[in-house]
Design an enzyme around this catalytic site. Sequence first.
Site, PDB file in Angstrom:
ATOM      1  CB  SER A  57      -2.253   2.346  -4.014  1.00 41.84           C
ATOM      2  OG  SER A  57      -1.446   1.246  -3.783  1.00 41.84           O
ATOM      3  CG  HIS A  61       2.467   5.228  -3.722  1.00 43.51           C
ATOM      4  ND1 HIS A  61       1.935   5.652  -4.915  1.00 43.51           N
ATOM      5  CD2 HIS A  61       2.220   3.885  -3.671  1.00 43.51           C
ATOM      6  CE1 HIS A  61       1.404   4.625  -5.554  1.00 43.51           C
ATOM      7  NE2 HIS A  61       1.565   3.552  -4.817  1.00 43.51           N
ATOM      8  CD  GLU A  76       2.557   9.118  -6.688  1.00 49.14           C
ATOM      9  OE1 GLU A  76       2.162   9.712  -7.688  1.00 49.14           O
ATOM     10  OE2 GLU A  76       1.837   8.302  -6.065  1.00 49.14           O
ATOM     11  CG  ASN A  86      -2.062   3.888  -8.049  1.00 45.70           C
ATOM     12  OD1 ASN A  86      -2.120   3.017  -8.910  1.00 45.70           O
ATOM     13  ND2 ASN A  86      -1.397   3.734  -6.927  1.00 45.70           N
TER      14      ASN A  86
HETATM   15  P1  NAI Z   1      -0.266  -7.885  -0.094  1.00 45.99           P
HETATM   16  O1  NAI Z   1      -1.653  -8.384  -0.045  1.00 45.99           O
HETATM   17  O2  NAI Z   1       0.740  -8.568  -0.942  1.00 45.99           O
HETATM   18  O3  NAI Z   1       0.343  -7.819   1.397  1.00 45.99           O
HETATM   19  C1  NAI Z   1      -0.319  -7.233   2.480  1.00 45.99           C
HETATM   20  C2  NAI Z   1       0.232  -7.856   3.743  1.00 45.99           C
HETATM   21  O4  NAI Z   1      -0.290  -7.171   4.882  1.00 45.99           O
HETATM   22  C3  NAI Z   1      -0.167  -9.338   3.917  1.00 45.99           C
HETATM   23  O5  NAI Z   1       1.026 -10.084   4.056  1.00 45.99           O
HETATM   24  C4  NAI Z   1      -0.990  -9.367   5.218  1.00 45.99           C
HETATM   25  O6  NAI Z   1      -0.745 -10.528   5.985  1.00 45.99           O
HETATM   26  C5  NAI Z   1      -0.463  -8.122   5.909  1.00 45.99           C
HETATM   27  N1  NAI Z   1      -1.377  -7.545   6.893  1.00 45.99           N
HETATM   28  C6  NAI Z   1      -2.703  -7.338   6.780  1.00 45.99           C
HETATM   29  N2  NAI Z   1      -3.177  -6.733   7.893  1.00 45.99           N
HETATM   30  C7  NAI Z   1      -2.113  -6.559   8.715  1.00 45.99           C
HETATM   31  C8  NAI Z   1      -1.940  -5.991  10.004  1.00 45.99           C
HETATM   32  N3  NAI Z   1      -2.967  -5.452  10.660  1.00 45.99           N
HETATM   33  N4  NAI Z   1      -0.701  -5.981  10.538  1.00 45.99           N
HETATM   34  C9  NAI Z   1       0.349  -6.509   9.878  1.00 45.99           C
HETATM   35  N5  NAI Z   1       0.252  -7.072   8.654  1.00 45.99           N
HETATM   36  C10 NAI Z   1      -0.965  -7.084   8.087  1.00 45.99           C
HETATM   37  O7  NAI Z   1      -0.378  -6.332  -0.480  1.00 45.99           O
HETATM   38  P2  NAI Z   1       0.693  -5.394  -1.205  1.00 45.99           P
HETATM   39  O8  NAI Z   1       0.527  -5.524  -2.664  1.00 45.99           O
HETATM   40  O9  NAI Z   1       2.018  -5.588  -0.590  1.00 45.99           O
HETATM   41  O10 NAI Z   1       0.103  -3.957  -0.808  1.00 45.99           O
HETATM   42  C11 NAI Z   1       0.310  -3.401   0.472  1.00 45.99           C
HETATM   43  C12 NAI Z   1       0.048  -1.909   0.413  1.00 45.99           C
HETATM   44  O11 NAI Z   1       0.907  -1.308  -0.592  1.00 45.99           O
HETATM   45  C13 NAI Z   1      -1.385  -1.540   0.020  1.00 45.99           C
HETATM   46  O12 NAI Z   1      -1.746  -0.367   0.695  1.00 45.99           O
HETATM   47  C14 NAI Z   1      -1.266  -1.302  -1.486  1.00 45.99           C
HETATM   48  O13 NAI Z   1      -2.267  -0.458  -1.983  1.00 45.99           O
HETATM   49  C15 NAI Z   1       0.118  -0.643  -1.565  1.00 45.99           C
HETATM   50  N6  NAI Z   1       0.812  -0.728  -2.849  1.00 45.99           N
HETATM   51  C16 NAI Z   1       0.756  -1.885  -3.597  1.00 45.99           C
HETATM   52  C17 NAI Z   1       1.435  -1.958  -4.803  1.00 45.99           C
HETATM   53  C18 NAI Z   1       1.439  -3.205  -5.628  1.00 45.99           C
HETATM   54  O14 NAI Z   1       1.876  -3.149  -6.802  1.00 45.99           O
HETATM   55  N7  NAI Z   1       0.986  -4.347  -5.122  1.00 45.99           N
HETATM   56  C19 NAI Z   1       2.206  -0.804  -5.317  1.00 45.99           C
HETATM   57  C20 NAI Z   1       2.266   0.316  -4.407  1.00 45.99           C
HETATM   58  C21 NAI Z   1       1.559   0.342  -3.240  1.00 45.99           C
END
Ligand code: NAI
Length: 295
Positions: free
Chosen positions: A118, A139, A151, A189
């Site tokens: 993000s 993104h 993006e 963002n």
């Molecule tokens: P989340 O916390 O829901 O999921 C992250 C996942 O990554 C978890 O299931 C965790 O077990 C896994 N994980 C952590 N380290 C890992 C590794 N080394 N190898 C494999 N899996 C691993 O987070 P979310 O919300 O899905 O965000 C993920 C990415 O997307 C972040 O970079 C965030 O900034 C970005 N993002 C999030 C948005 C949102 O609305 N939540 C929107 C757009 C982008």
Amino acid sequence: MFKYVGVIGAGTMGAGIAMAIATCKSDVYLYDVNDTVLRRAVERIKSDLKKGVQKGKLTTEESLSIIERIRPKTHLPDLSPSDFIIEAVVEDLRVKRDLLRRVEEVVKHGTIIASNTSSLPITSIAAGVKLPSKVVGMHFFNPAHIMKLVEVIRGDRTSEETIHSTMAFASSLGKTPVIVKDTPGFIVNRVARPFYGEALRIAGENIATYAQIDRICRSVAGFAMGPFELMDLIGIDVNLSVTQSMYDQFSGEPRYRPHPIQKRMVEAGKLGRKTNEGFYTYDEFKKTKVEGSGN
Ligand code: NAI
């Protein structure tokens, strides 16, 4: 467009991205370090597909074949046949950088590795890999299977060919990709930061409640969601990490300073919809907001 796509991280975004890709007929290897998260992701995708069937957007047969195309994995080398990789793990530069290095070791030489970050610089995420020309930002927005905008971020070493393939891939998913510069928070963002930050300050100063601020933004200003509803959807931990990352990248610029309310909620494990409790509480089974649960 690609036969096999690897999605790394099966949280809020990874699950939505996997669903969007499987809907467009590619097979998806959905990888996470956490087996429970993977199982929950598949359940969530099934539930979203069921809603789609109920609304007449797809048939039961189509929903079953989408699910069949998603293959949950907990072993990174299982992603080796992937023609394109998207990482959607925690918003932490060190974790993403280390992961990309390991991914590069298991995939075919020259496979594009996209990051769904993000806010973090693609140039920094790509710093440790052998082929930074193949690393790009992709993104998606939440919910990823619905939102059209993507993006596409060009890091300092991203090749033109990588940008071209990523744009074509996003378009093949029915998305609207736009190329943006590799700056903190990119465009959306950065624009969104004051929306959350000022709303938190207004609530923190007891000028209005979460529910009042949301209601005014939604019903009077015409926003699709108010700032607190949106933070609950995004994940309060994710929102905090993005704010912190932008605050750090802008050398402590006060506009981006994280608010104590966010920090306290993360410490209390109140992360929003994913824990059924954030600024509002949610019915665990129906996943709907419990009436009157905002402050
Ligand atoms: P989340 O916390 O829901 O999921 C992250 C996942 O990554 C978890 O299931 C965790 O077990 C896994 N994980 C952590 N380290 C890992 C590794 N080394 N190898 C494999 N899996 C691993 O987070 P979310 O919300 O899905 O965000 C993920 C990415 O997307 C972040 O970079 C965030 O900034 C970005 N993002 C999030 C948005 C949102 O609305 N939540 C929107 C757009 C982008």
